[in-house]
Design an enzyme around this catalytic site. Structure first.
Site, PDB file in Angstrom:
ATOM      1  N   LYS A  92      29.877  69.172  73.837  1.00 45.69           N
ATOM      2  CA  LYS A  92      29.645  70.268  72.895  1.00 45.69           C
ATOM      3  C   LYS A  92      29.772  69.711  71.480  1.00 45.69           C
ATOM      4  O   LYS A  92      30.767  69.910  70.778  1.00 45.69           O
ATOM      5  CB  LYS A  92      30.615  71.425  73.160  1.00 45.69           C
ATOM      6  CG  LYS A  92      30.068  72.747  72.621  1.00 45.69           C
ATOM      7  CD  LYS A  92      30.599  73.944  73.347  1.00 45.69           C
ATOM      8  CE  LYS A  92      30.204  75.255  72.711  1.00 45.69           C
ATOM      9  NZ  LYS A  92      28.775  75.580  72.780  1.00 45.69           N
TER      10      LYS A  92
ATOM     11  N   TYR B 257      32.602  71.262  68.808  1.00 47.09           N
ATOM     12  CA  TYR B 257      32.869  72.659  68.480  1.00 47.09           C
ATOM     13  C   TYR B 257      33.061  73.487  69.732  1.00 47.09           C
ATOM     14  O   TYR B 257      32.772  73.040  70.853  1.00 47.09           O
ATOM     15  CB  TYR B 257      31.764  73.241  67.597  1.00 47.09           C
ATOM     16  CG  TYR B 257      30.483  73.615  68.326  1.00 47.09           C
ATOM     17  CD1 TYR B 257      29.611  72.649  68.811  1.00 47.09           C
ATOM     18  CD2 TYR B 257      30.165  74.962  68.555  1.00 47.09           C
ATOM     19  CE1 TYR B 257      28.455  73.004  69.475  1.00 47.09           C
ATOM     20  CE2 TYR B 257      28.997  75.321  69.226  1.00 47.09           C
ATOM     21  CZ  TYR B 257      28.148  74.336  69.684  1.00 47.09           C
ATOM     22  OH  TYR B 257      27.006  74.691  70.360  1.00 47.09           O
TER      23      TYR B 257
HETATM   24  N1  PDD Z   1      26.248  78.139  72.926  1.00 43.63           N
HETATM   25  N2  PDD Z   1      24.209  75.714  76.865  1.00 43.63           N
HETATM   26  C1  PDD Z   1      24.108  75.504  75.552  1.00 43.63           C
HETATM   27  C2  PDD Z   1      23.187  74.439  75.065  1.00 43.63           C
HETATM   28  C3  PDD Z   1      24.866  76.281  74.647  1.00 43.63           C
HETATM   29  O1  PDD Z   1      24.780  76.056  73.337  1.00 43.63           O
HETATM   30  C4  PDD Z   1      25.712  77.311  75.157  1.00 43.63           C
HETATM   31  C5  PDD Z   1      26.545  78.174  74.276  1.00 43.63           C
HETATM   32  C6  PDD Z   1      25.775  77.496  76.554  1.00 43.63           C
HETATM   33  C7  PDD Z   1      26.681  78.523  77.174  1.00 43.63           C
HETATM   34  O2  PDD Z   1      28.013  78.111  77.107  1.00 43.63           O
HETATM   35  P1  PDD Z   1      29.209  79.173  77.102  1.00 43.63           P
HETATM   36  O3  PDD Z   1      29.017  80.029  78.276  1.00 43.63           O
HETATM   37  O4  PDD Z   1      30.409  78.318  77.166  1.00 43.63           O
HETATM   38  O5  PDD Z   1      29.120  79.965  75.814  1.00 43.63           O
HETATM   39  C8  PDD Z   1      25.014  76.673  77.383  1.00 43.63           C
HETATM   40  C9  PDD Z   1      27.151  78.746  71.958  1.00 43.63           C
HETATM   41  C10 PDD Z   1      27.457  80.171  72.202  1.00 43.63           C
HETATM   42  C11 PDD Z   1      26.652  78.430  70.571  1.00 43.63           C
HETATM   43  O6  PDD Z   1      26.285  77.282  70.347  1.00 43.63           O
HETATM   44  O7  PDD Z   1      26.665  79.312  69.709  1.00 43.63           O
END
Ligand code: PDD
Length: 286
Positions: free
Chosen positions: A147, A32
């Site tokens: 992810k 995702y």
């Molecule tokens: N989460 N680390 C983890 C485990 C995360 O789930 C996320 C983001 C980040 C930050 O990544 P980014 O800057 O690309 O949003 C780091 C998203 C927002 C979520 O799962 O809703």
């Protein structure tokens, strides 16, 4: 009404249906992205699509769409939904197998699903006070760089924070900082911004990259290196960053104040740069 995209169809989210035999449902076998849009314009879309491509490759899936087709779908989703600021959720699973079998099925079409939600960034009062976090041992697997929609461990860890009225759980593995349950974590110690290097133990955050680019461009002292748990516990500032939280100061960790217990000057500086950068990018068309 919220409009979603499912396998080529635009429809009301309330009407969207996926088979219970979908491998996303049975195995958490999917990937995702969460992409922010401000005033209808997508922020860092190509970087998110690049990370999506990387995750798909890592789990042995073909990308169902070329980059330009993805751009069109994501942009149309934002146009079809009413909110100026949106958080786009994009998910690709390995599709619907005929039987429940761990082994990847051959010749199965992936399930492609996108929805959007209003994006509500932390408000001024929240930013002015900062938020509280707890810490926990990072018991996730060794591919935290993917992810993946298999987020049970992240949900369990985030729930620890929620049950204590906190916003995030800061994770440590073997005495070192990894990240938050749903965010990247930055540390300020003696005027230097510290963050762990990208590895299989953390998600390569898009916001993480923006923050480091800004630190570099603006000349904020910073080091990308392993960060000890003791350094986090004696930090002057602690920030969580993500596509939805932007740059948010953590002012309490495990019921103790971080630094002076209020947002520090470097967080305020970075937040300002981040907003300016966002606006400049949006003016250029996202
Ligand atoms: N989460 N680390 C983890 C485990 C995360 O789930 C996320 C983001 C980040 C930050 O990544 P980014 O800057 O690309 O949003 C780091 C998203 C927002 C979520 O799962 O809703």
């Amino acid at each position: 009404m919220s409009v979603c995209y499912l396998n080529g169809q635009w429809q009301d989210l309330a009407d969207a249906r996926v088979s219970p035999m979908d491998r996303g449902f049975l195995f958490g076998d999917g990937v995702y992205e969460v992409i922010p849009a401000y005033s209808g314009r997508l922020f860092r879309l190509d970087e998110h699509l690049r990370r999506l491509e990387r995750t798909l490759t890592a789990i042995g899936m073909d990308n169902p769409h070329a980059r330009s087709a993805w751009r069109d779908i994501v942009r149309e989703l934002v146009e079809r939904n009413p909110w100026p600021d949106q958080s786009v959720y994009l998910q690709v699973t390995r599709g619907v197998g005929a039987v429940r079998n761990h082994v990847y099925p051959a010749g199965v079409a992936p399930t492609v699903f996108l929805m959007s939600e209003p994006l509500v960034a932390p408000d001024a009062a929240t930013r002015a006070a900062g938020v509280a976090a707890v810490s926990a041992a990072d018991f996730r697997w060794l591919r935290c760089d993917l992810k993946s929609v298999s987020l049970l461990a992240n949900c369990m860890l985030k729930q620890v924070a929620a049950e204590k009225g906190c916003v995030e759980t800061v994770l440590f593995r073997d005495g070192f900082l990894t990240e938050g349950a749903a965010s990247s974590i930055f540390v300020v110690l003696d005027g230097v911004l510290l963050v762990p290097p990208k590895s299989h133990l953390m998600l390569p955050g898009i916001t993480y990259d923006v923050v480091l680019e800004l630190a570099r461009d603006q000349g904020m002292p910073h080091q990308v290196r392993e960060v000890l748990e003791e350094e986090v516990r004696s930090a002057d500032e602690l920030w969580m960053t993500s596509s939805t939280k932007e740059v948010l100061p953590i002012t309490r960790l495990d019921d103790r104040p971080v630094g002076k217990g209020k947002p520090g000057p470097m967080a305020e500086q970075m937040y300002g740069w981040y907003q300016d950068f966002k606006e400049a990018v949006m003016r250029r068309g996202g």
